[in-house]
Design a protein around this motif. Structure first.
Motif, PDB file in Angstrom:
ATOM      1  N   PHE A 287      -1.633  15.011  11.437  1.00 27.43           N
ATOM      2  CA  PHE A 287      -0.900  15.846  10.400  1.00 27.43           C
ATOM      3  C   PHE A 287      -1.912  15.935   9.311  1.00 27.43           C
ATOM      4  O   PHE A 287      -2.571  14.893   9.271  1.00 27.43           O
ATOM      5  CB  PHE A 287       0.419  15.468  10.129  1.00 27.43           C
ATOM      6  N   VAL A 288      -1.843  16.871   8.484  1.00 30.61           N
ATOM      7  CA  VAL A 288      -2.559  17.208   7.388  1.00 30.61           C
ATOM      8  C   VAL A 288      -2.016  17.171   6.008  1.00 30.61           C
ATOM      9  O   VAL A 288      -0.869  17.563   5.681  1.00 30.61           O
ATOM     10  CB  VAL A 288      -3.643  18.429   7.428  1.00 30.61           C
ATOM     11  N   ASP A 289      -2.866  16.727   4.922  1.00 30.49           N
ATOM     12  CA  ASP A 289      -2.321  16.983   3.572  1.00 30.49           C
ATOM     13  C   ASP A 289      -0.966  16.453   3.181  1.00 30.49           C
ATOM     14  O   ASP A 289      -0.034  16.861   2.494  1.00 30.49           O
ATOM     15  CB  ASP A 289      -2.404  18.147   2.980  1.00 30.49           C
ATOM     16  N   ALA A 290      -0.537  15.333   3.826  1.00 26.09           N
ATOM     17  CA  ALA A 290       0.594  14.513   3.705  1.00 26.09           C
ATOM     18  C   ALA A 290       0.508  13.681   2.130  1.00 26.09           C
ATOM     19  O   ALA A 290      -0.264  13.094   1.787  1.00 26.09           O
ATOM     20  CB  ALA A 290       1.075  13.572   4.853  1.00 26.09           C
ATOM     21  N   TRP A 291       1.914  13.763   1.647  1.00 27.33           N
ATOM     22  CA  TRP A 291       2.211  12.752   0.650  1.00 27.33           C
ATOM     23  C   TRP A 291       3.456  12.277   0.456  1.00 27.33           C
ATOM     24  O   TRP A 291       4.472  13.102   1.116  1.00 27.33           O
ATOM     25  CB  TRP A 291       1.684  13.392  -0.808  1.00 27.33           C
ATOM     26  N   PRO A 292       3.828  11.282   0.009  1.00 34.32           N
ATOM     27  CA  PRO A 292       5.425  10.916   0.074  1.00 34.32           C
ATOM     28  C   PRO A 292       6.316  11.151  -0.848  1.00 34.32           C
ATOM     29  O   PRO A 292       6.184  11.214  -2.284  1.00 34.32           O
ATOM     30  CB  PRO A 292       5.244   9.134  -0.315  1.00 34.32           C
ATOM     31  N   THR A 293       7.303  11.881  -0.422  1.00 40.55           N
ATOM     32  CA  THR A 293       8.476  12.543  -1.388  1.00 40.55           C
ATOM     33  C   THR A 293       9.480  11.548  -1.521  1.00 40.55           C
ATOM     34  O   THR A 293      10.165  11.623  -2.289  1.00 40.55           O
ATOM     35  CB  THR A 293       8.953  13.879  -0.515  1.00 40.55           C
TER      36      THR A 293
ATOM     37  N   GLU B 296       0.833  -1.262  -0.064  1.00 40.43           N
ATOM     38  CA  GLU B 296      -0.035  -0.094  -0.016  1.00 40.43           C
ATOM     39  C   GLU B 296       0.775   1.062  -0.005  1.00 40.43           C
ATOM     40  O   GLU B 296       0.398   2.277  -0.768  1.00 40.43           O
ATOM     41  CB  GLU B 296      -0.876   0.068   1.313  1.00 40.43           C
ATOM     42  N   LEU B 297       2.160   1.441   0.633  1.00 40.70           N
ATOM     43  CA  LEU B 297       2.725   2.602   0.692  1.00 40.70           C
ATOM     44  C   LEU B 297       3.575   2.580  -0.497  1.00 40.70           C
ATOM     45  O   LEU B 297       3.891   3.735  -0.792  1.00 40.70           O
ATOM     46  CB  LEU B 297       3.636   2.535   1.955  1.00 40.70           C
ATOM     47  N   TRP B 298       4.100   1.520  -1.050  1.00 41.36           N
ATOM     48  CA  TRP B 298       4.742   1.559  -2.469  1.00 41.36           C
ATOM     49  C   TRP B 298       3.803   2.187  -3.218  1.00 41.36           C
ATOM     50  O   TRP B 298       4.243   2.914  -4.440  1.00 41.36           O
ATOM     51  CB  TRP B 298       5.136   0.137  -2.646  1.00 41.36           C
ATOM     52  N   GLU B 299       2.568   1.618  -3.388  1.00 38.50           N
ATOM     53  CA  GLU B 299       1.540   2.208  -4.501  1.00 38.50           C
ATOM     54  C   GLU B 299       1.389   3.398  -4.293  1.00 38.50           C
ATOM     55  O   GLU B 299       1.030   4.232  -5.237  1.00 38.50           O
ATOM     56  CB  GLU B 299       0.287   1.317  -4.294  1.00 38.50           C
ATOM     57  N   TRP B 300       1.129   4.077  -2.957  1.00 39.47           N
ATOM     58  CA  TRP B 300       1.040   5.298  -2.758  1.00 39.47           C
ATOM     59  C   TRP B 300       2.248   6.353  -3.400  1.00 39.47           C
ATOM     60  O   TRP B 300       1.893   7.364  -3.984  1.00 39.47           O
ATOM     61  CB  TRP B 300       0.838   5.791  -1.416  1.00 39.47           C
ATOM     62  N   ARG B 301       3.328   5.908  -2.969  1.00 37.85           N
ATOM     63  CA  ARG B 301       4.417   6.530  -3.582  1.00 37.85           C
ATOM     64  C   ARG B 301       4.616   6.645  -5.241  1.00 37.85           C
ATOM     65  O   ARG B 301       4.837   7.441  -5.847  1.00 37.85           O
ATOM     66  CB  ARG B 301       5.744   6.042  -3.088  1.00 37.85           C
TER      67      ARG B 301
ATOM     68  N   GLU C  49      12.269  -0.893   5.138  1.00 45.16           N
ATOM     69  CA  GLU C  49      11.562   0.051   4.092  1.00 45.16           C
ATOM     70  C   GLU C  49      11.389   1.429   5.045  1.00 45.16           C
ATOM     71  O   GLU C  49      11.314   1.318   6.075  1.00 45.16           O
ATOM     72  CB  GLU C  49      10.343  -0.296   3.417  1.00 45.16           C
ATOM     73  N   THR C  50      11.728   2.552   4.000  1.00 50.45           N
ATOM     74  CA  THR C  50      11.606   3.861   4.686  1.00 50.45           C
ATOM     75  C   THR C  50      10.876   4.841   3.759  1.00 50.45           C
ATOM     76  O   THR C  50      10.932   4.752   2.532  1.00 50.45           O
ATOM     77  CB  THR C  50      12.955   4.400   4.714  1.00 50.45           C
ATOM     78  N   LEU C  51       9.908   5.753   4.371  1.00 51.20           N
ATOM     79  CA  LEU C  51       9.043   6.388   3.570  1.00 51.20           C
ATOM     80  C   LEU C  51       9.210   7.631   4.097  1.00 51.20           C
ATOM     81  O   LEU C  51       9.001   8.023   5.409  1.00 51.20           O
ATOM     82  CB  LEU C  51       7.804   5.948   3.585  1.00 51.20           C
ATOM     83  N   VAL C  52       9.199   8.886   3.521  1.00 56.57           N
ATOM     84  CA  VAL C  52       9.516  10.199   4.054  1.00 56.57           C
ATOM     85  C   VAL C  52       8.168  11.067   3.395  1.00 56.57           C
ATOM     86  O   VAL C  52       7.834  10.903   2.340  1.00 56.57           O
ATOM     87  CB  VAL C  52      10.631  10.992   3.429  1.00 56.57           C
ATOM     88  N   LEU C  53       7.428  11.273   4.448  1.00 54.56           N
ATOM     89  CA  LEU C  53       6.246  12.382   4.197  1.00 54.56           C
ATOM     90  C   LEU C  53       6.398  13.749   4.204  1.00 54.56           C
ATOM     91  O   LEU C  53       6.819  14.205   5.353  1.00 54.56           O
ATOM     92  CB  LEU C  53       5.098  11.734   4.969  1.00 54.56           C
ATOM     93  N   VAL C  54       6.017  14.562   3.199  1.00 60.11           N
ATOM     94  CA  VAL C  54       5.790  15.809   3.425  1.00 60.11           C
ATOM     95  C   VAL C  54       4.260  16.208   3.966  1.00 60.11           C
ATOM     96  O   VAL C  54       3.406  15.392   3.649  1.00 60.11           O
ATOM     97  CB  VAL C  54       6.054  16.820   2.287  1.00 60.11           C
ATOM     98  N   HIS C  55       4.043  17.300   4.568  1.00 59.23           N
ATOM     99  CA  HIS C  55       2.732  17.620   4.993  1.00 59.23           C
ATOM    100  C   HIS C  55       2.474  19.075   5.284  1.00 59.23           C
ATOM    101  O   HIS C  55       3.631  19.688   5.217  1.00 59.23           O
ATOM    102  CB  HIS C  55       2.412  16.777   6.467  1.00 59.23           C
TER     103      HIS C  55
ATOM    104  N   SER D  70       2.017   6.412  -7.250  1.00 61.14           N
ATOM    105  CA  SER D  70       0.976   7.386  -7.498  1.00 61.14           C
ATOM    106  C   SER D  70       1.684   8.714  -7.908  1.00 61.14           C
ATOM    107  O   SER D  70       1.189   9.522  -8.931  1.00 61.14           O
ATOM    108  CB  SER D  70      -0.166   7.261  -6.929  1.00 61.14           C
ATOM    109  N   ILE D  71       2.431   8.962  -6.818  1.00 65.40           N
ATOM    110  CA  ILE D  71       3.070  10.321  -6.925  1.00 65.40           C
ATOM    111  C   ILE D  71       3.896  10.469  -8.044  1.00 65.40           C
ATOM    112  O   ILE D  71       3.857  11.411  -8.887  1.00 65.40           O
ATOM    113  CB  ILE D  71       3.825  10.811  -5.550  1.00 65.40           C
ATOM    114  N   ILE D  72       4.953   9.369  -8.349  1.00 58.62           N
ATOM    115  CA  ILE D  72       5.493   9.510  -9.570  1.00 58.62           C
ATOM    116  C   ILE D  72       4.870   9.523 -11.044  1.00 58.62           C
ATOM    117  O   ILE D  72       5.494  10.172 -11.713  1.00 58.62           O
ATOM    118  CB  ILE D  72       6.420   8.041  -9.351  1.00 58.62           C
ATOM    119  N   GLN D  73       3.670   9.005 -10.735  1.00 59.39           N
ATOM    120  CA  GLN D  73       2.789   8.944 -11.990  1.00 59.39           C
ATOM    121  C   GLN D  73       2.102  10.449 -12.111  1.00 59.39           C
ATOM    122  O   GLN D  73       1.385  10.391 -13.118  1.00 59.39           O
ATOM    123  CB  GLN D  73       1.928   7.894 -12.010  1.00 59.39           C
ATOM    124  N   GLY D  74       2.047  11.242 -11.193  1.00 57.72           N
ATOM    125  CA  GLY D  74       1.598  12.442 -11.257  1.00 57.72           C
ATOM    126  C   GLY D  74       0.228  12.718 -10.557  1.00 57.72           C
ATOM    127  O   GLY D  74      -0.330  13.571 -10.829  1.00 57.72           O
ATOM    128  N   ARG D  75      -0.219  11.616  -9.869  1.00 59.63           N
ATOM    129  CA  ARG D  75      -1.348  11.750  -9.251  1.00 59.63           C
ATOM    130  C   ARG D  75      -1.093  11.987  -7.974  1.00 59.63           C
ATOM    131  O   ARG D  75      -0.726  10.841  -7.003  1.00 59.63           O
ATOM    132  CB  ARG D  75      -2.102  10.188  -9.428  1.00 59.63           C
TER     133      ARG D  75
END
Length: 147
Positions: free
Chosen positions: A111-117, A75-80, A134-140, A82-87
């Motif tokens: 925290f609000v409006d986060a997305w994986p950078t 799920e976290l990989w797929e979220w990341r 695995e590591t995921l960095v979120l901006v918010h 989607s960002i790479i694909q512009g969504r």
């Protein structure tokens, strides 16, 4: 408010949970970056030549870094991806701390409006014995402590 003569112990840092909208990821082993910083705006005023006035300026929030042991969840990989694909799919979330008995919530940061950078895969070593991490960095766009 604490009573006089009553010992108040701090909470432990290992009994936490990260909640993300619509993602049922297994437990995280580390969450860092719970931080806000307000810049200082310095101004000089006429007639006050020996001092500088300091006022609050823009507040920024540090990136949240989540680490977890590799599982078959994607799920976290797929979220990341989607960002790479512009969504850009922004999600709200919470960092929740529980008491030592794991029965009661004792602190919560929302925290609000986060997305994986950034996503970082595990390091593999044929002679190692550690968990693959695995590591995921979120901006918010803001974090608050719930009362």
């Amino acid at each position: 408010m604490a009573q006089t003569g009553v010992r108040v112990d701090p909470y432990v840092n290992f009994n936490f949970l990260v909640e993300l909208d619509g993602i049922a990821q297994a437990s995280f082993m580390e969450c860092t970056g719970i931080e806000s910083v307000t810049e200082v705006v310095e101004t000089r005023e006429g007639g006050h030549n020996t001092t500088v006035r300091k006022s609050p300026g823009k507040t920024t929030y540090s990136d949240l870094t989540l680490k977890w042991g590799l599982t078959d969840s994607s799920e976290l990989w797929e979220w990341r991806q989607s960002i790479i694909q512009g969504r850009v799919l922004r999600k709200n979330g919470s960092i929740v701390v529980y008491d030592l008995a794991n029965r009661s919530e004792v602190a919560r940061w929302n925290f609000v409006d986060a997305w994986p950078t950034k996503w970082e895969g595990p390091a593999f070593n044929a002679t190692g014995h550690e968990v693959a991490v695995e590591t995921l960095v979120l901006v918010h766009e803001g974090i608050t402590r719930a009362e």
